[in-house]
Design an enzyme around this catalytic site. Structure first.
Site, PDB file in Angstrom:
ATOM      1  N   THR A  33      -9.127  -2.497 -43.014  1.00  0.00           N
ATOM      2  CA  THR A  33      -8.533  -3.812 -43.310  1.00  0.00           C
ATOM      3  C   THR A  33      -9.359  -4.977 -42.782  1.00  0.00           C
ATOM      4  O   THR A  33      -9.173  -6.111 -43.214  1.00  0.00           O
ATOM      5  CB  THR A  33      -7.123  -3.919 -42.698  1.00  0.00           C
ATOM      6  OG1 THR A  33      -7.227  -3.840 -41.269  1.00  0.00           O
ATOM      7  CG2 THR A  33      -6.222  -2.812 -43.216  1.00  0.00           C
ATOM      8  N   CYS A  37      -5.716  -5.723 -33.867  1.00  0.00           N
ATOM      9  CA  CYS A  37      -4.321  -5.808 -33.451  1.00  0.00           C
ATOM     10  C   CYS A  37      -4.172  -5.522 -31.963  1.00  0.00           C
ATOM     11  O   CYS A  37      -5.067  -4.971 -31.310  1.00  0.00           O
ATOM     12  CB  CYS A  37      -3.470  -4.775 -34.198  1.00  0.00           C
ATOM     13  SG  CYS A  37      -3.435  -4.959 -35.988  1.00  0.00           S
ATOM     14  N   CYS A  41       1.393  -3.421 -31.965  1.00  0.00           N
ATOM     15  CA  CYS A  41       1.642  -3.875 -33.337  1.00  0.00           C
ATOM     16  C   CYS A  41       2.585  -2.920 -34.066  1.00  0.00           C
ATOM     17  O   CYS A  41       2.463  -1.689 -33.963  1.00  0.00           O
ATOM     18  CB  CYS A  41       0.334  -3.989 -34.100  1.00  0.00           C
ATOM     19  SG  CYS A  41       0.515  -4.837 -35.689  1.00  0.00           S
ATOM     20  N   ARG A  44       2.170   0.086 -39.714  1.00  0.00           N
ATOM     21  CA  ARG A  44       1.941   1.530 -39.739  1.00  0.00           C
ATOM     22  C   ARG A  44       0.673   1.868 -38.954  1.00  0.00           C
ATOM     23  O   ARG A  44      -0.364   1.209 -39.102  1.00  0.00           O
ATOM     24  CB  ARG A  44       1.815   2.023 -41.175  1.00  0.00           C
ATOM     25  CG  ARG A  44       1.743   3.538 -41.298  1.00  0.00           C
ATOM     26  CD  ARG A  44       1.770   3.977 -42.737  1.00  0.00           C
ATOM     27  NE  ARG A  44       0.577   3.521 -43.459  1.00  0.00           N
ATOM     28  CZ  ARG A  44       0.364   3.768 -44.743  1.00  0.00           C
ATOM     29  NH1 ARG A  44       1.274   4.426 -45.457  1.00  0.00           N
ATOM     30  NH2 ARG A  44      -0.724   3.332 -45.323  1.00  0.00           N
ATOM     31  N   ARG A  66     -10.705  -9.826 -37.923  1.00  0.00           N
ATOM     32  CA  ARG A  66      -9.844 -11.001 -37.888  1.00  0.00           C
ATOM     33  C   ARG A  66      -8.533 -10.667 -37.176  1.00  0.00           C
ATOM     34  O   ARG A  66      -8.055  -9.525 -37.269  1.00  0.00           O
ATOM     35  CB  ARG A  66      -9.533 -11.492 -39.306  1.00  0.00           C
ATOM     36  CG  ARG A  66     -10.759 -11.748 -40.155  1.00  0.00           C
ATOM     37  CD  ARG A  66     -10.390 -12.344 -41.510  1.00  0.00           C
ATOM     38  NE  ARG A  66      -9.411 -11.564 -42.243  1.00  0.00           N
ATOM     39  CZ  ARG A  66      -9.685 -10.465 -42.933  1.00  0.00           C
ATOM     40  NH1 ARG A  66     -10.912  -9.993 -42.968  1.00  0.00           N
ATOM     41  NH2 ARG A  66      -8.732  -9.835 -43.588  1.00  0.00           N
ATOM     42  N   CYS A  68      -4.669 -10.120 -36.321  1.00  0.00           N
ATOM     43  CA  CYS A  68      -3.487  -9.746 -37.092  1.00  0.00           C
ATOM     44  C   CYS A  68      -2.487 -10.900 -37.106  1.00  0.00           C
ATOM     45  O   CYS A  68      -2.224 -11.527 -36.072  1.00  0.00           O
ATOM     46  CB  CYS A  68      -2.851  -8.508 -36.475  1.00  0.00           C
ATOM     47  SG  CYS A  68      -1.325  -7.968 -37.276  1.00  0.00           S
ATOM     48  N   CYS A  71       1.213  -9.062 -35.254  1.00  0.00           N
ATOM     49  CA  CYS A  71       1.352  -8.866 -33.802  1.00  0.00           C
ATOM     50  C   CYS A  71       0.736 -10.011 -33.005  1.00  0.00           C
ATOM     51  O   CYS A  71       1.032 -10.165 -31.825  1.00  0.00           O
ATOM     52  CB  CYS A  71       0.750  -7.533 -33.378  1.00  0.00           C
ATOM     53  SG  CYS A  71      -1.052  -7.444 -33.491  1.00  0.00           S
ATOM     54  N   ASP A 444       6.863 -13.998   9.388  1.00  0.00           N
ATOM     55  CA  ASP A 444       8.031 -14.319   8.575  1.00  0.00           C
ATOM     56  C   ASP A 444       9.244 -13.518   9.038  1.00  0.00           C
ATOM     57  O   ASP A 444       9.186 -12.284   9.195  1.00  0.00           O
ATOM     58  CB  ASP A 444       7.744 -14.006   7.105  1.00  0.00           C
ATOM     59  CG  ASP A 444       8.896 -14.382   6.205  1.00  0.00           C
ATOM     60  OD1 ASP A 444       8.991 -15.560   5.864  1.00  0.00           O
ATOM     61  OD2 ASP A 444       9.697 -13.487   5.877  1.00  0.00           O
TER      62      ASP A 444
END
Length: 484
Positions: A33, A37, A41, A44, A66, A68, A71, A444
């Protein structure tokens, strides 16, 4: 920020399980693609042979992937300063991110000079640690901030370009289209209409003890300035921008089922949204990786820290340091009362949609110039007045910087020269304001009670087992009998 990639097969298993503990620790590029991601994400799961794994968005984008649109890698949690073995490369990455989120220009020669190294050496060290050149890292950070503003807000594209650090709309459009093969206006149309309010999402890695964080904030909520209502924390904000202050408010809603925090901001704060995002991340320790901390503290016998303990940070470093001074040798409730009196007397009025928020905390210059006698009449002993005004004077003059990224040792040394600043105060400022994960508030009372001894030597010996995460150990020990 740099991180060690898990083994590729282990990373694929984490991806298939959508394991939120790995969110932000690696990113997956899918060759079929051209998109990268987060491991959480919800699309699928891609085939193993189509996956390439990267340590950062910049590495993924350098390999021509690039981000997503589902997500949204820009909202993934980052990595804390303790996650990198290369301090110089980490400092450079943090400086780049801070400049981007503040909408400020950053030249590589100036960055190298600030870090005390040559430009060539910085490029070499940065590339070895982060896998990309500083300039590519800078471009990715700017574009991811722009992508978030385009998706989550209704800011005009020109204002998004400016807030993301681009010098012109033309350069922004060219960079965005060249990197993502998508025009900024087309991304906004693809994402649908953004909400009328400025709403931004920030993710964290589980586990996260949301109840403990909100409880800590609620016990310290400063009348007029802060409010905790259910899962929402709100406060008034004054933020510098181009030599002028911007006044407004923010509201942060925890959404545990999504491992996210949702930020709303007043419209007047739109030019500084990037800086606000960074400060909110620091305030709620969203970039923390809880796994190594829990492992170290469990090994040291502290089981209470295994459920998502975080360090509550300081949204306003000066304000928090003042409140630490006011809290010397008194309870949280008493310190809150004194701080509320300061706000009522010297805080600037501010109109907000929330009846409980109507004041800004007084700035350093105002408190430095206040009449010491009038401060005393608020219930402050003379020693506290001297300490408070010495601090305010140094901060107003710019000689002390109280924020994450300020150098730890020089800052603590400068504070230590002020009257009334002992080890407990310095270590609590290191923990809350400077975000130092190994801070340990010496002497303390709450820690002494939790550890069952008032002998400092025994307390120090016990704490050695929790290095370098003693600040997280302190938060876990304070949780049940909260005194700080």
């Amino acid at each position: 920020m740099a991180c060690m990639l898990p083994d590729a097969d282990a990373a694929y298993l984490a991806l298939a399980a959508r394991d939120a503990r790995f969110d932000g620790r690696f990113f997956v590029g899918v060759t079929s693609t051209g998109i990268y991601c987060r491991p959480v994400c919800r699309v699928r799961t891609p085939r193993r042979e189509n996956c390439r794994f990267f340590a950062s968005p910049a590495q993924a984008e350098a390999a021509a992937f690039r981000p997503c649109l589902k997500c949204r890698p820009e909202i993934a949690p980052g990595l804390s300063a303790m996650d990198s073995s290369d301090a110089l490369a980490t400092a450079a990455a943090r400086a780049i991110e801070a400049a981007v989120q503040a909408g400020e220009p950053l030249a590589l020669p100036a960055l190298a000079a600030r870090l005390g190294v040559g430009e060539r050496h910085l490029r070499r060290i940065f590339g070895a640690a982060h896998g990309v050149a500083p300039r590519d890292y800078l471009t990715t950070q700017r574009l991811l901030l722009a992508k978030q503003l385009l998706t989550d807000t209704t800011l005009p594209v020109a204002q998004v370009a400016l807030a993301s650090g681009f010098e012109s709309l033309r350069r922004f459009n060219a960079a965005f289209a060249g990197q993502y093969r998508l025009a900024p206006t087309r991304l906004r149309r693809a994402g649908g209409q953004a909400p009328a309010e400025t709403a931004l999402r920030l993710a964290w890695r589980p586990p996260y003890d949301v109840a403990a964080m909100l409880g800590f904030a609620a016990r310290r909520a400063l009348a007029g300035v802060e409010q905790v209502e259910g899962p929402v924390w709100r406060r008034t904000v004054r933020w510098p921008w181009r030599g002028q202050p911007l006044d407004g408010w923010i509201a942060c809603r925890f959404v545990p089922e999504r491992h996210e925090l949702h930020l709303l901001a007043a419209p007047a704060l739109a030019p500084v949204l990037g800086a606000l995002l960074r400060r909110v991340r620091e305030t709620f320790d969203l970039d923390c990786d809880p796994a190594p901390i829990a492992a170290a503290l469990l090994e040291g016998g502290l089981a209470a820290a295994a459920d998502g303990t975080r360090l509550p940070g300081a949204f306003d470093g000066f304000e928090t340091a003042v409140r630490i001074v006011l809290g010397q040798q008194v309870t949280v409730a008493a310190a809150n009362t004194l701080a509320a009196r300061l706000v009522r007397r010297w805080g600037r009025p501010l109109a907000t949609p929330f009846p409980a928020l109507d004041r800004l905390f007084p700035d350093a210059a105002t408190l430095a110039a206040a009449d010491p006698e009038e401060l005393g009449r608020l219930g402050l002993v003379r020693q506290r007045v001297r300490a408070l005004q010495a601090l305010a004077t140094e901060v107003a003059a710019g000689r002390i910087r109280l924020e994450r990224g300020a150098p730890l040792a020089p800052t603590l040394a400068a504070l230590g020269e002020l009257p009334g600043f002992g080890p407990w105060t310095l270590q609590l400022i290191a923990l809350r304001v400077l975000g130092w994960p190994d801070a340990w508030p010496v002497g303390d009372a709450g820690l002494a009670q939790a550890l069952g001894t008032r002998e400092n030597r025994k307390i120090e010996t016990a704490a050695e087992a929790w290095r370098p995460w003693r600040a997280y150990a302190a938060m876990a020990l304070w949780r049940h009998g909260d005194t700080r």
